[in-house]
Structure formats: structure tokens, C-alpha cells
Design an enzyme around this catalytic site. Structure first.
Site, short mmCIF file in Angstrom:
data_model
loop_
_atom_site.label_atom_id
_atom_site.label_comp_id
_atom_site.label_asym_id
_atom_site.label_seq_id
_atom_site.Cartn_x
_atom_site.Cartn_y
_atom_site.Cartn_z
CD GLU A 148 -2.86 -1.16 2.41
OE1 GLU A 148 -3.78 -1.99 2.42
OE2 GLU A 148 -2.64 -0.38 3.36
CG ASP A 175 -3.06 8.85 8.09
OD1 ASP A 175 -3.44 7.67 8.07
OD2 ASP A 175 -2.94 9.56 7.08
#
Length: 257
Positions: A51, A62
Site C-alpha cells: 500500500e 492517521d
């Protein structure tokens, strides 16, 4: 419907008696030049799927490690166009399935149709866009499917069975099971509800189930009676690279588990 490239990668790992390994690496990190070296090192060290994180200025899902990596990449001038060009130049020598993971804005700015064309030319096999709702993803999903690419679904502890089945009706590649609500990041252990979330996902989806968010070392999976089909790790790898380590040594610990 035949299995996609990403599903085949995971099924091949299962046939070998192990979970598929899916490292996450922010594009342009630790530096734009070193990123490409580490990407190829991950591929050579046995990553089944990689990824590639698309940097964005407001990475709401995040944790601090991935957010900092994204900011550094942006300051170095990394763009989605830069990522596409670099992948296209290397696609002939990369074995792993490539997934672009990022927030919706960069893809919209690029233009969905142009993005899908360029992504296919660059050898990309799928995308993960956490802030693109299921109710609004039909157009992009269709464009990707027409070029043999997957739009990966994300589900978590708070995803009800009804919603999981809605995702399952259109999902392809693999389903990304988020281990914990909140942001990404390294954690000491896995929440007790992970086993239940994995079990519910297996009941709803016919495609492989991948577990991510907070995965840092193989020992975390030992308490799961039914481990995932694939394991996704990002923050721990980024921290390892930032401390001067290399991707090959990090992958070795997972490959030898």
C-alpha cells in the site's frame, strides 16, 4: 466473477500456509529518492501487496507517525503525479500488487477518469480512499473495475452487519478490517473486539479479510484463534525506516514468523 489481482495475491499466500503480508509506505518517505529503494526492497523481501500512501495535508485518520511522514513528503514536493510517474517507470520489475491509499481530495484534483487511466498504466491494482463513502463511490468503483482495479472497502468494530453486507455486495480484492476505532499507529496489543470484528467480516465477505491499524509485530496475532488472511502494517515500518533501519530487515521478521 473471477478473482482480481489483489485477491489472487492473498490466495497464493494462503495456499502457501501463511497470511499475506501488506506493508504500507508513505510515498516520498523517508526521502523521495530513498522511497523508491525501500519500495523495491519490500517487493524483493516478499511483500504480497504494497500500500503506497498518497500524502495529504489533513490526514484525519492517521496517527502521528503516518501524519509526520505525509508532511515530510509534501514538503519534499511529492504529488500524486510524481507517484504515478515513478510507479510506471518501475512496474515491469515490481512483483507485489500495488494499492494507492489516500484521502479523496488528491484524487478529485487529479480527475477520476485521468487518474484511473494513469493508474492502470502504472500497474496499480487497487485503491483505498477512507473518506469516500460507500453511498458516493459507485462512479469511481465502476471506472476502476473497467480497468481491472479494486476499490477496497474498510470496516471496523462499529460497522454493523447490515452495512458490512452492503459493502460485501460490491467489494473486490480484499476487505480492510480496522482493528480499532481512531487513528493509525503502533500499539502494544490488539483490542479484545478484534476477533469478533474479523468473525463478522468473514461471515459477510467472500473475499479475503485483511487486518490493519496498530499491527507492529507478528506476536500480536498469536492470540487470534482465526487469524486474518492478510496483515497490514504501516506505522511500525515508517518508524523503523525513520530510525535508520531498512525495509528488508523489517520484512524478514514477518516473513520468518
Amino acid at each position: 466473477m473471477s478473482a482480481s489481482r489483489l485477491e489472487r495475491r492473498i490466495r497464493e499466500a494462503q495456499a502457501a500456509g501463511r497470511p499475506a503480508l501488506i506493508p504500507f509506505l508513505t510515498a516520498g518517505f523517508p526521502t523521495p529518492e530513498r522511497f523508491w529503494d525501500e519500495l523495491e526492497a519490500l517487493d524483493a523481501a516478499g511483500a504480497d501487496i504494497i500500500e503506497v500512501g498518497v500524502p495529504f495535508s489533513d490526514p484525519v485518520a492517521d496517527g502521528p507517525v503516518v501524519a509526520a511522514a505525509s508532511q515530510r513528503a509534501l514538503e519534499s514536493g511529492v504529488t500524486l503525479r510524481w507517484i504515478m510517474d515513478g510507479l510506471a517507470a518501475r512496474k515491469a520489475r515490481l512483483r507485489a500488487g500495488l494499492v494507492l491509499m489516500g484521502y479523496l481530495n488528491p484524487f478529485m484534483q487529479y480527475g477520476f477518469e485521468r487518474f484511473v487511466t494513469d493508474a492502470a498504466d502504472a500497474g496499480v491494482a487497487g485503491c483505498i480512499i477512507p473518506d469516500l463513502p460507500l453511498d458516493e463511490d459507485a462512479d469511481l468503483r465502476a471506472l476502476l473495475a473497467a480497468r481491472g482495479m479494486d476499490l477496497i472497502a474498510l470496516v471496523g468494530p462499529n460497522t454493523g452487519e447490515g452495512r458490512m453486507r452492503e459493502y460485501a455486495a460490491v467489494a473486490s480484492g480484499y476487505v480492510y478490517v480496522v482493528s480499532v476505532m481512531g487513528t493509525t499507529g503502533v500499539r502494544d496489543g490488539l483490542p479484545v473486539e478484534v476477533a469478533d470484528t474479523l468473525a463478522r467480516a468473514r461471515q459477510c465477505f467472500s473475499i479475503p479479510v485483511a487486518l490493519g491499524f496498530g499491527i507492529s509485530r507478528p506476536a500480536q496475532l498469536e492470540g487470534l484463534s482465526h487469524p486474518p488472511d492478510a496483515v497490514i502494517f504501516g506505522s511500525a515500518l515508517l518508524r523503523h525506516l525513520d530510525a535508520g533501519g531498512d525495509a528488508a530487515s523489517f520484512m524478514k521478521a514477518w516473513a520468518e514468523r
